[in-house]
Motif scaffolding. Structure first.
Motif, mmCIF file in Angstrom:
data_model
loop_
_atom_site.group_PDB
_atom_site.id
_atom_site.type_symbol
_atom_site.label_atom_id
_atom_site.label_comp_id
_atom_site.label_asym_id
_atom_site.label_seq_id
_atom_site.Cartn_x
_atom_site.Cartn_y
_atom_site.Cartn_z
ATOM 1 N N VAL A 64 0.864 -1.181 0.000
ATOM 2 C CA VAL A 64 0.000 0.000 0.000
ATOM 3 C C VAL A 64 0.900 1.231 0.000
ATOM 4 N N PHE A 91 -3.063 5.103 -3.497
ATOM 5 C CA PHE A 91 -4.255 5.681 -2.875
ATOM 6 C C PHE A 91 -4.655 6.961 -3.604
ATOM 7 N N GLU A 151 -7.387 5.035 9.511
ATOM 8 C CA GLU A 151 -8.482 4.107 9.202
ATOM 9 C C GLU A 151 -9.848 4.795 9.212
ATOM 10 N N THR A 186 -12.271 5.197 5.919
ATOM 11 C CA THR A 186 -13.651 4.713 5.911
ATOM 12 C C THR A 186 -14.611 5.806 5.462
ATOM 13 N N ALA A 228 -14.187 6.255 1.695
ATOM 14 C CA ALA A 228 -14.770 5.104 0.984
ATOM 15 C C ALA A 228 -16.296 5.186 0.992
ATOM 16 N N ASP A 271 -14.969 0.292 -1.824
ATOM 17 C CA ASP A 271 -14.368 -0.507 -0.755
ATOM 18 C C ASP A 271 -13.071 0.172 -0.312
ATOM 19 N N PRO A 272 -12.883 0.350 1.011
ATOM 20 C CA PRO A 272 -11.628 0.955 1.484
ATOM 21 C C PRO A 272 -10.387 0.209 0.981
ATOM 22 N N LYS A 273 -10.490 -1.118 0.873
ATOM 23 C CA LYS A 273 -9.341 -1.895 0.389
ATOM 24 C C LYS A 273 -9.035 -1.559 -1.067
ATOM 25 N N TRP A 274 -10.059 -1.252 -1.844
ATOM 26 C CA TRP A 274 -9.817 -0.844 -3.229
ATOM 27 C C TRP A 274 -9.069 0.487 -3.256
ATOM 28 N N LEU A 311 -7.013 1.604 -1.212
ATOM 29 C CA LEU A 311 -5.614 1.387 -0.839
ATOM 30 C C LEU A 311 -4.849 0.554 -1.858
ATOM 31 N N GLU A 369 -5.455 -2.650 -2.379
ATOM 32 C CA GLU A 369 -5.324 -4.025 -1.893
ATOM 33 C C GLU A 369 -6.156 -4.998 -2.720
ATOM 34 N N ILE A 370 -7.151 -4.497 -3.433
ATOM 35 C CA ILE A 370 -7.972 -5.347 -4.314
ATOM 36 C C ILE A 370 -8.164 -4.643 -5.633
#
Length: 76
Positions: free
Chosen positions: A3, A8, A55, A59, A62, A68-71, A73, A75-76
């Motif tokens: 990350v 981001f 975090e 959130t 997002a 999605d927060p992971k997107w 970053l 991560e997905i």
């Protein structure tokens, strides 16, 4: 893939593009600042890829853009 603030920033800017935000970093920072109630300087650092949000702020961002927060970053 680790990350990074750059990933981001790219994804955040994609969300801002989708919401038809102006291209100017200053204007984008002002919009983001108002959207999630953070200082403009902090919003600028996110838009420019200078730092990652904590975090709670991640959130908020997002949720605001309905992603999605992971997107955000990368991560997905």
């Amino acid at each position: 893939m680790p990350v990074t603030p750059r990933v981001f920033s790219q994804r955040l800017n994609h969300c801002l593009d989708e919401s038809e935000a102006p291209e100017s970093t200053r204007e984008r920072a002002a919009i983001l600042s108002k959207m999630i109630d953070i200082p403009k300087q902090l919003a600028w650092s996110y838009v420019e890829g200078q730092q990652l949000p904590d975090e709670a702020t991640l959130t908020k961002i997002a949720n605001e853009f309905e992603v999605d927060p992971k997107w955000l970053l990368g991560e997905i």
